[in-house]
Write a protein that holds these residues in place. Structure first.
Motif, mmCIF file in Angstrom:
data_model
loop_
_atom_site.group_PDB
_atom_site.id
_atom_site.type_symbol
_atom_site.label_atom_id
_atom_site.label_comp_id
_atom_site.label_asym_id
_atom_site.label_seq_id
_atom_site.Cartn_x
_atom_site.Cartn_y
_atom_site.Cartn_z
ATOM 1 N N LEU A 39 1.201 -0.906 0.151
ATOM 2 C CA LEU A 39 -0.007 -0.113 0.501
ATOM 3 C C LEU A 39 0.935 1.804 -0.482
ATOM 4 C CD1 LEU A 39 -1.957 -2.387 1.102
ATOM 5 C CD2 LEU A 39 -3.113 -0.308 2.132
ATOM 6 N N TRP A 40 0.691 2.297 -0.794
ATOM 7 C CA TRP A 40 1.688 3.930 -1.075
ATOM 8 C C TRP A 40 0.254 4.384 -0.444
ATOM 9 C CZ3 TRP A 40 6.293 3.219 -3.630
ATOM 10 C CH2 TRP A 40 6.559 5.132 -4.067
ATOM 11 N N LEU A 41 1.163 5.437 0.533
ATOM 12 C CA LEU A 41 0.244 6.492 1.008
ATOM 13 C C LEU A 41 1.080 7.749 0.489
ATOM 14 C CD1 LEU A 41 -0.384 5.771 4.815
ATOM 15 C CD2 LEU A 41 -2.061 5.207 2.488
ATOM 16 N N ASN A 42 0.694 8.579 -0.466
ATOM 17 C CA ASN A 42 0.933 9.161 -0.923
ATOM 18 C C ASN A 42 0.223 10.947 -0.698
ATOM 19 O OD1 ASN A 42 1.547 11.529 -2.907
ATOM 20 N ND2 ASN A 42 2.524 10.103 -3.806
ATOM 21 N N PRO A 43 0.504 11.746 -0.062
ATOM 22 C CA PRO A 43 -0.113 13.264 0.074
ATOM 23 C C PRO A 43 -0.867 13.730 -1.038
ATOM 24 C CG PRO A 43 2.151 13.159 0.301
ATOM 25 C CD PRO A 43 2.620 12.191 0.200
ATOM 26 N N ARG A 44 -0.147 13.730 -2.178
ATOM 27 C CA ARG A 44 -1.071 14.213 -3.348
ATOM 28 C C ARG A 44 -1.778 13.711 -3.574
ATOM 29 N NH1 ARG A 44 4.587 15.478 -2.662
ATOM 30 N NH2 ARG A 44 4.788 17.929 -2.670
ATOM 31 N N ALA A 45 -1.646 12.170 -3.546
ATOM 32 C CA ALA A 45 -2.605 11.771 -4.292
ATOM 33 C C ALA A 45 -4.485 11.865 -3.619
ATOM 34 C CB ALA A 45 -3.133 10.009 -3.530
#
Length: 403
Positions: free
Chosen positions: A351-357
């Motif tokens: 799982l990838w958490l991206n603040p800009r997603a």
């Protein structure tokens, strides 16, 4: 000749009916009292019949009041019921009732007309949670803790708009929300009457008592264990605004489950032991001091490869990998693709958490993010604490089957 028994207050009155009527009036005034509190008041009247107005006051207060915020409502209703009523047949003379808002501790007389120093029942109300302020209104209760509605409103604010106290409060709420955890099926089995598999050894052992006839069949089911979770947090310069909040998320996973936590910028740092501190402030402080390359460049591919090649790489086998980063990487995209391919073969989910997603019109056009995305199971936004709570809920709801 035996002495006459002392007269009792409310003699000849149905105390149960009085308790029900009094509680009904308190409920109309806003005090949260129900059947349990009413039953406590009736039982208190049976055990200790009130002999004075003060004893009636304290008996009802102990039985009905559960929160400090309800004291104002209780005092107002009690005064409205008894101040305007006819004089009560008290058993002993009593002076004017002391004001109950002058101090924190009020002493109830143990007997007689005078109050003996140190005698009676000390009734201690909670002290004010913050220092008195003359500019504040004394009519309300001053509570510094954030209410759930305030926390829900702050959860949608960006990380850079929150102070340290608000960040810790939201982190505590996030940790309290982690109630379930993904599990995996092990090779071990445990006896269970509803199991589908027959346990041969226990069944044969029982058959020895019945002439080797399997009269009773023992069944078993496979055991399930919590799945290992490995968290990688980007603490480079581009993640300065999100680094502290992400460390709070990593600490919540560390305390709730057996999670391994690593921070990376140009190098890889293990933070599992530092984030297990009981104090959130001390845990984040120790984790920040442990990362010597904080707020520098980013080497995502190199750090993933270093983790796979280290002795901690076995923790990734069959586990869930949570990677929090914006995807900006100084390494070439082909190196990122190779590292993510190795990680994909070893991990159960990525799982990838991206603040800009979560931003409108977001597209993974950055070289590192575009190269890593085909190997990720999910790309989740992580710009607020509400996004982190959604990511935690998504992690808890992972099914046992791979999609």
């Amino acid at each position: 000749m035996a002495a006459d028994p002392a007269p009792v207050l409310l003699r000849g009155i149905d105390r149960a009916a009085f308790a029900v009527a009094f509680v009904a009036r308190l409920r109309r005034a806003g005090l949260n009292a129900g059947i349990t509190e009413t039953d406590d008041l009736v039982r208190a009247f049976e055990v200790s019949p009130p002999t004075s107005r003060d004893t009636l006051y304290w008996t009802a207060r102990v039985a009905l009041v559960r929160r400090q915020a309800d004291l104002t409502v209780f005092d107002r209703v009690f005064a409205a019921v008894f101040d305007d009523a006819a004089p009560l047949p008290l058993t002993r003379s009593s002076g004017p009732a002391p004001r109950r808002d002058e101090g924190v501790n009020v002493t109830v007389p143990a007997g007689g007309d005078e109050v003996v120093a140190g005698g009676g029942l000390p009734w201690a109300t909670l002290p004010p949670p913050i220092a008195a302020d003359d500019t504040l209104d004394d009519s309300g209760l001053r509570v510094p803790e954030l209410r759930p509605s305030a926390l829900a409103a702050l959860a949608d604010h960006p990380f850079e708009d929150l102070d340290a106290h608000q960040t810790e409060a939201l982190a505590d709420a996030l940790r309290a929300a982690l109630t379930r955890w993904p599990q995996r099926r092990t090779r071990r089995h445990a006896p269970d009457p509803s199991g589908r598999r027959v346990a041969l050894r226990p069944t044969i052992a029982r058959a020895r008592r019945t002439g080797w006839e399997a009269v009773s069949v023992v069944r078993e089911r496979p055991l399930r264990r919590p799945r290992r979770v490995v968290l990688l947090c980007d603490v480079s310069e581009s993640m300065r605004a999100q680094a502290t909040a992400y460390l709070h998320l990593m600490r919540a996973f560390t305390l709730v489950a057996d999670a391994e936590v690593f921070a990376f910028a140009t190098g890889l740092t293990r933070l599992t032991s530092a984030l297990r501190h009981t104090s959130a402030h001390e845990a984040i402080e120790q984790a920040s001091l442990a990362v010597t390359d904080r707020f520098t460049g980013t080497r995502i591919a190199r750090n993933i490869t270093a983790l796979l090649d280290s002795h901690h790489g076995n923790t990734l086998r069959g586990g869930i990998v949570l990677l929090a980063s914006d995807g900006w990487d100084s390494d070439p995209p082909d190196r990122m693709a190779a590292a993510m391919a190795r990680l994909r073969r070893r991990a159960y989910r990525i799982l990838w958490l991206n603040p800009r997603a979560g931003a409108p019109g977001f597209a993974p056009r950055v070289g590192g993010m575009a190269a890593a995305l085909p190997f990720c199971d999910h790309l989740l936004p992580a710009a607020t604490f509400a996004d982190l709570a959604s990511a935690a809920t998504h992690l808890q709801s992972l099914s046992a089957h791979r999609r």
